[in-house]
Design a protein around this motif. Structure first.
Motif, short mmCIF file in Angstrom:
data_model
loop_
_atom_site.label_atom_id
_atom_site.label_comp_id
_atom_site.label_asym_id
_atom_site.label_seq_id
_atom_site.Cartn_x
_atom_site.Cartn_y
_atom_site.Cartn_z
N LEU A 281 -1.76 2.37 -1.75
CA LEU A 281 -2.26 3.37 -0.80
C LEU A 281 -3.32 2.77 0.12
O LEU A 281 -3.27 2.93 1.35
CB LEU A 281 -2.81 4.58 -1.55
N CYS A 282 -4.29 2.07 -0.46
CA CYS A 282 -5.36 1.47 0.35
C CYS A 282 -4.82 0.42 1.31
O CYS A 282 -5.28 0.31 2.45
CB CYS A 282 -6.43 0.86 -0.55
N ALA A 283 -3.82 -0.33 0.86
CA ALA A 283 -3.21 -1.33 1.74
C ALA A 283 -2.56 -0.67 2.95
O ALA A 283 -2.65 -1.16 4.08
CB ALA A 283 -2.18 -2.15 0.96
N ARG A 284 -1.92 0.48 2.71
CA ARG A 284 -1.31 1.20 3.82
C ARG A 284 -2.37 1.81 4.74
O ARG A 284 -2.22 1.83 5.96
CB ARG A 284 -0.39 2.30 3.27
N LEU A 285 -3.46 2.29 4.13
CA LEU A 285 -4.53 2.88 4.94
C LEU A 285 -5.23 1.84 5.82
O LEU A 285 -5.68 2.13 6.93
CB LEU A 285 -5.57 3.53 4.03
N LEU A 286 -5.30 0.61 5.33
CA LEU A 286 -6.04 -0.44 6.03
C LEU A 286 -5.22 -1.15 7.11
O LEU A 286 -5.74 -2.05 7.78
CB LEU A 286 -6.55 -1.48 5.03
N GLU A 287 -3.95 -0.77 7.27
CA GLU A 287 -3.12 -1.39 8.30
C GLU A 287 -3.77 -1.23 9.67
O GLU A 287 -4.13 -0.14 10.08
CB GLU A 287 -1.72 -0.78 8.30
#
Length: 386
Positions: A281-287
């Protein structure tokens, strides 16, 4: 008493409503960001079977040769760890450790001064006398004490003349050798009956695209590595960032230690732990934020040693996401994010590190922000827009 019971009932109802709202929000996030990981697990098993079959063929072909011995593959990276942020086309990265063949030894030499955070090294290939160990039916003569004419008459190709540049192991030559092997060996593999395979361009690794008749694709990258002693730290043939160093330069990699750490966490974690979903989730948010996935991964690894396993239950997902983003924000403000494997007193005993790692001062993954105030301000601006 009646009023107290009513009060408690009211508090319980409010608590249930809050928990219900939070769980509903978690479900919405899970669907929105496609956080389920079963497909990753099943595809990882398929990749592991493929590499096992490939290496079995290689052993039958090269067991009496002077080519490097290919050790069992180790799955590393986000897809193999179970949290790849990619919706489709996740790349399954497999480290294949190299061991010296009969009659050779590998010696690791520092290539330059320590890089931050990676060290550059070269793998010197040296001949070892095998005269006393030779058997009458042995096919490989001693390279150290046989003349060049004798070796030619035996049609033996020396490792130094095939996969080295000078006395050093060459990552590009090894990649080309393995790519050629994969193409020639594919037809004898069981996977060839239900996949078509294409070797993709790569100068330091072997990238494969496997395609089913349905059109579904599976991407695999084989990276060659040399183990540092008996530790979980390896030298990798594949640089992670441009510009690429010379082909005889191998970069220190922590990928195997990271994969081992996540296996350790999974064994300690409660059922349905949310740590992988939190990472995804955080990886997707940090895109688009400019922050590296490696900085995020390091942050979550630190939090996994700071927050008890019981606090990573699925119902705490949003809290752990909040902790992760807050931790990252603080690190950006302080211009400091400690590398996980250097000077970390909270390292699980299962992770084997070279002694120098345990005694070293923690490396700063945000050193570039400390050196460039303008870059730090820009990073904070991008982060705050999330």
């Amino acid at each position: 008493i009646y009023e107290e019971e009513n009060s408690r009932d009211s508090e319980n109802e409010e608590s249930e409503e809050e928990n219900g709202a939070e769980m509903n929000m978690i479900c919405i996030f899970s669907r929105r960001f496609q956080l389920s990981v079963p497909k990753l697990a099943s595809r990882r098993r398929a990749v592991q079977e493929l590499l096992s079959d490939l290496l079995q063929v290689s052993h039958s072909l090269f067991s009496d040769s002077s080519f490097p011995v290919l050790e069992p593959a180790i799955g590393v990276g986000s897809a193999c760890e179970g949290w790849s942020p990619q919706k489709e086309d996740a790349v399954y990265c497999m480290f294949v450790p190299l061991k010296p063949p009969h009659g050779y030894a590998f010696h690791l030499e520092p290539d330059t001064m320590r890089e931050m955070p990676q060290m550059r090294m070269r793998v010197r290939v040296e001949l070892v006398c095998t005269c006393s160990r030779e058997q009458p039916n042995q096919k490989i003569p001693c390279f150290l004490h046989n003349s060049g004419e004798e070796l030619k008459s035996n049609q033996v190709a020396s490792l130094l003349h095939t996969l080295c540049t000078g006395p050093y192991l060459d990552g590009e030559k090894i990649a080309l050798w393995f790519q050629t092997f994969v193409i020639s060996a594919w037809s004898v593999l069981p996977q060839s009956h239900y996949y078509s395979m294409k070797v993709l361009p790569s100068c330091r690794s072997c990238k494969m695209k496997l395609m089913k008749a349905s059109g579904r694709s599976l991407f695999v990258e084989v990276v060659f590595s040399v183990q540092q002693g008996d530790s979980d730290i390896f030298l990798s043939s594949q640089p992670t960032e441009a510009p690429f160093p010379p082909s005889t330069t191998w970069l220190e990699s922590y990928a195997v230690a990271e994969a081992k750490f996540f296996r350790h966490v999974s064994m300690q974690a409660p059922p349905h732990s949310c740590h992988l979903k939190c990472l995804r989730l955080c990886a997707r948010l940090l895109e688009g934020s400019g922050l590296s996935i490696y900085a995020l991964k390091t942050t979550v690894m630190h939090l996994l040693t700071l927050i008890p396993p019981s606090e990573w239950q699925h119902k705490y997902l949003l809290m752990r996401v909040d902790d992760t983003m807050h931790y990252l924000r603080c690190c950006l403000e302080e211009k400091r994010l400690k590398h996980f494997f250097f000077g970390n007193e909270d390292m699980p005993e299962e992770i084997s590190l070279p002694p120098a790692f345990q005694e070293a001062q923690p490396l700063n993954l945000f050193q570039h922000l400390a050196d460039d105030p303008a870059a730090q301000i820009e990073a904070l601006k991008k982060f705050d827009k999330l």
